[in-house]
Design an enzyme around this catalytic site. Sequence first.
Site: not given
Length: 277
Positions: A2-3
């Site tokens: 996840p960014e």
Amino acid sequence: MPELPEVETIVRGLRPTLPGKTIERLRILHADVLRQPRREFSARLKGRTFESVDRRGKNIVAHLTEGVVLVVNLGMTGRLVWARDETPTTHPAVRFTVNAGPALVYDDVRRFGRLEAMNETEWALRDRDLGPEPLSSTFTAQRLHEDLSRSVSPIRSWLLDQRRVAGVGNIYANEALHLAGIHPQRSCKSMTEGEARKLHRALRRTLSSAVENRGTTLKDYRDASGNPGDNASRLRVYGRGEEPCLRCSTRVCRLVFGNRSAFYCPSCQPFGSGVTA
Ligand SMILES: [Zn+2]
């Protein structure tokens, strides 16, 4: 992993539901996801009420009563989800029982994620070490160009360094570099003002459209309600090695450096592009 867009989507999902909830009980099933001893983690959080939830870089930052800050970094496969019947929680690591509604579960298959309960001063110190938020007004093309001029790192590695720009990971670094027409191995220092401007615009466009699409789910990522994001089908180079470039049909190349894959189009992103003498 996840960014910024995925974490932002989770935070937006928690914002209407988390504030006002009080942690009545904590069940720590895997203490290796904690950055501190389990007793300290529990003692700091038990009985506290969530007041707000925000994002900083790739971190979920929840503020609770009595100045407690819960910081969650999802690592590779972490999820912070409400444990409703339909929500898939396969590898729960920490379970927060709250005063109303379902429990909040930190679920993580590979357990590279980390949770920490801090006070405001400790959080302020951590926050200070993170680079600017790429979607904020303080992140300008001029500032990006100045920061780049001080580094000889390959641009893709620089973008992944959370002290330089907060929230960018390998997916969006590759996507933004393709959109800007910049080779991932170009040295930061070689970037012209015009290229920095293009990269600045590309980063903001790439990240904000991924937020609109509720993040990229390649495998594990889910939002706070357990739903996947819609951005994977919009990726232009990431994970598309050997497939035709969507802009020019040249085959997308995959190159490994800094232990991570870089995907780029050799026609749209020539190594020598824009290098000034
Ligand atoms: Zn191309």
